[in-house]
Design a protein around this motif. Sequence first.
Motif, short mmCIF file in Angstrom:
data_model
loop_
_atom_site.label_atom_id
_atom_site.label_comp_id
_atom_site.label_asym_id
_atom_site.label_seq_id
_atom_site.Cartn_x
_atom_site.Cartn_y
_atom_site.Cartn_z
N UNK A 1 6.98 1.98 -2.79
CA UNK A 1 6.70 0.53 -2.70
C UNK A 1 5.61 0.16 -3.69
N UNK A 2 4.56 0.99 -3.73
CA UNK A 2 3.42 0.72 -4.61
C UNK A 2 3.86 0.76 -6.07
N UNK B 1 8.18 -8.26 4.76
CA UNK B 1 6.74 -8.53 4.83
C UNK B 1 6.16 -7.95 6.11
N UNK C 1 3.59 -1.18 8.72
CA UNK C 1 3.67 0.24 8.35
C UNK C 1 2.93 0.56 7.06
N UNK C 2 2.55 -0.47 6.32
CA UNK C 2 1.86 -0.24 5.06
C UNK C 2 2.82 0.08 3.93
N UNK C 3 2.25 0.31 2.75
CA UNK C 3 3.06 0.60 1.58
C UNK C 3 3.31 2.10 1.46
N UNK C 4 4.52 2.44 1.07
CA UNK C 4 4.81 3.83 0.71
C UNK C 4 4.62 3.95 -0.80
N UNK C 5 4.57 5.18 -1.27
CA UNK C 5 4.32 5.38 -2.71
C UNK C 5 5.33 4.61 -3.56
N UNK D 1 6.23 -5.04 -10.64
CA UNK D 1 6.72 -6.40 -10.41
C UNK D 1 5.70 -7.39 -10.97
N UNK E 1 5.83 -4.23 5.74
CA UNK E 1 4.67 -3.86 4.92
C UNK E 1 3.38 -4.02 5.70
N UNK F 1 6.79 0.16 -7.19
CA UNK F 1 7.60 -1.03 -7.46
C UNK F 1 6.70 -2.26 -7.58
N UNK F 2 5.70 -2.32 -6.71
CA UNK F 2 4.76 -3.45 -6.74
C UNK F 2 4.04 -3.51 -8.10
N UNK F 3 3.64 -2.33 -8.59
CA UNK F 3 2.92 -2.28 -9.86
C UNK F 3 3.82 -2.66 -11.04
#
Lengths: 260, 267, 196
Positions: free
Chosen positions: B124-125, B112, B118-122, B131, B115, B127-129
């Motif tokens: 990460x995004x 956390x 450093x923010x989200x990397x592509x 989840x 994130x 994977x987030x989409x």
Amino acid sequence: MQPAGQYSRDRCITGVHGLDEILRGGIPYGSTVLASGTCGSGKTTLGMEFLVRGADAGEACAHFTATEPSVKLLENIRQFKFFDVKMVDSGLINVFDMDVLYSWLGLEKSSFDLDDVHSLIKAIVDIVNTIGVTRLVIDSVTTLCYKIKSEQLIRDFLFTLGKKLATLGCTTILIAEITSATENAHWSSFGVEEAIADGIIVLGDVERMGHLLRFLQVVKMRGTSHSRAKHAIELTPLGVMLTPMLKWGAVSDTHNRWGA
Amino acid sequence: MASEFKFDKEDEKFFGSVGSFGVPKFDNEMHGGVPRGFTMIAFTETGSGSELFAKQFVSPAEEAENTLYISTNEGQAEIVRIFNKYSWPLDINVRTIGEEYNSNVLEKELLASRYRLEGFRLEDIQRLAQTRFVDDVTQDYLTEVTNEVMALGPYFRAVIDSLDFFLQREDPARVVAMVRMLQAHAQLYRGLVLISVSTDGLSPLIKQELASIADMVLSFKVRTIGTDFETSMIVSKFRNAPENLKILVFRVTPEEGITPETVERIA
Amino acid sequence: MKMFDLDQGIADQLTEVSLNSAIQVRCGNSNAFMVTASTLIPLLQAFEMGGVYISASRGAAEVIQGFEAIGVDVSHIQFIDLVSSGILGGTTVPYSNVHFVDSPIMLESVLLRTLYILKTTDNERNFIFLDSVNSLAIYNEDRMLAEYLHTFINTFRQQEVLTVILNVPDQTPPLVLSNLDLYCTDLIDRGQVVIH
Ligand SMILES: Nc1ncnc2c1ncn2[C@@H]1O[C@H](COP(=O)(O)OP(=O)(O)O)[C@@H](O)[C@H]1O
Ligand SMILES: [Mg+2]
């Protein structure tokens, strides 16, 4: 009325039947529009259509959902005849669960401080920026604002988010849940959202002799002239359909039907 | 009441009616040990030696696979070090809840903060989409632990050191209910259960409830005498054998661990 | 087997109209079905049109059964039933081409539902048959109904959909009637009932 083409360059053509007409061509690019409505008035459906129409035009879209699980949303989105699973598979439609986002950011708490609010803005802006999102829906901003305890912080959150999204050319619909859509009601729960938003679209019900008619009304939209009339709507597999509500039939709706 | 369990005659002979404390002098003081089927609650003070006692209590490990040691404070490495030091058997079942919990939570917190900074990397995004549900880091350890003990067979030995972890996170009523279930299970299967609870911040009501469920109540105390510490174990409840109520002062020696020194009968 | 003769005069008159016409068809209470059939049959059979039938006077099932009795296939017509929702169990019908709107006062919903149906059917040429203005007048306030007819007629004329509006003139309020006369491009008048 002027042809839509004349405006298309600086407008986000929503693709929603009738809404673009009311807006004389669409929502000015990069606007933050508050879609306020009572429960069941069609806010989520409108938000979903906005995204699918965008994806249909090849735009990358993002939906942050806090009011219903993304699984359900992705199920409901299939009702639209113009929806294609490819839109999701190819990454044009991205649905994010707010719960998951909160969890990833360590924001599983009931109240957000300044630091939390800023990391949330950063995350949303990051996502918009990284995948080039031009249409964004947050459903709903009300549940989010409940976690931000001070009015000043809510203002700060919406203002900063709106400004950053505008810079990125992302047109945003913030969904707000309200308990009444009467003339003198607030268009938002906190009063702050409506002042900051570039546009306000109200959804609600009008009661006519015991029957409820769904309506949509554009109350405000910066950067364009627009109809301010109430429009009757039907939610259909072809999307939201609108027609001007009969003037002689526009009985004002009952107050606070859903309670506070 | 649960139905009678049929015990094997061989087993009855092998295990006998009492099980060792793991400390021979305690056994001698209390008619040979702990009656099979007993649940012991130990109210502990910091530095009173109760953690060592808890380990020593499983060391007899009549059946290693039927012996369970659950620690909420120590890690595997620390437990192994102590068992090795005293040459206690290491083939028993050990569960380190605190360690599991911390690694889950810490890992999540670490991610956390990455994130957030450093923010989200592509990726990460993406994977987030994908989840759809929040990872369940807040496992229901209470249910897990209860099930794990309940799964042990006749003549088992189980230690939970300590209940504090659960009392801090769960509704105390649930925790008490769990202890009640374990007590019933131990009674039915002639198991031995030792549960420790720190007295710091323990509500008198919970303490009283736990004491009433237990077949045997122990209190581990520490006090300073001059420049020295004196550690003691007080047996304040012993079902059906009030003659066993006593105060045992002990030391910790490198050879034997808990070593009783003096005994005082409680009148 | 037909229980009456079709009015050939109506069929003849229909050859005169274009798709963006709005026809007021006047009838009386006793000849309403004959006039309806005399209008719809040529549209379906001679002009090969499909369309939407808005039934505000009777339930759609009853209308369909009326046509089936005289051997007319109405499967190319989608029905919007405005009366059956108010009756318990009224919406359980054995026809897949019947849609329901909760009440005849939900005029905007009727318009939107009609537009939706037109978008989802692929007939080359369509008509809208409104049965009837006098029935709508029972439930709706005069000014509102007059305003509605204006929107209704203009919407379909724009879309090149033939609008046919059935009306029993002596049961329609003067304000509505005069507006209807104003907006419609054609009139088929069978209001004077001829007794054979
Ligand atoms: N295609 C459709 N046809 C008819 N009703 C629909 C359709 N899509 C959604 N609805 C209805 O719309 C209502 C509310 O929609 P929703 O957008 O979730 O409202 P809100 O988000 O404002 O609470 C629901 O009652 C649902 O049944
Ligand atoms: Mg919703």
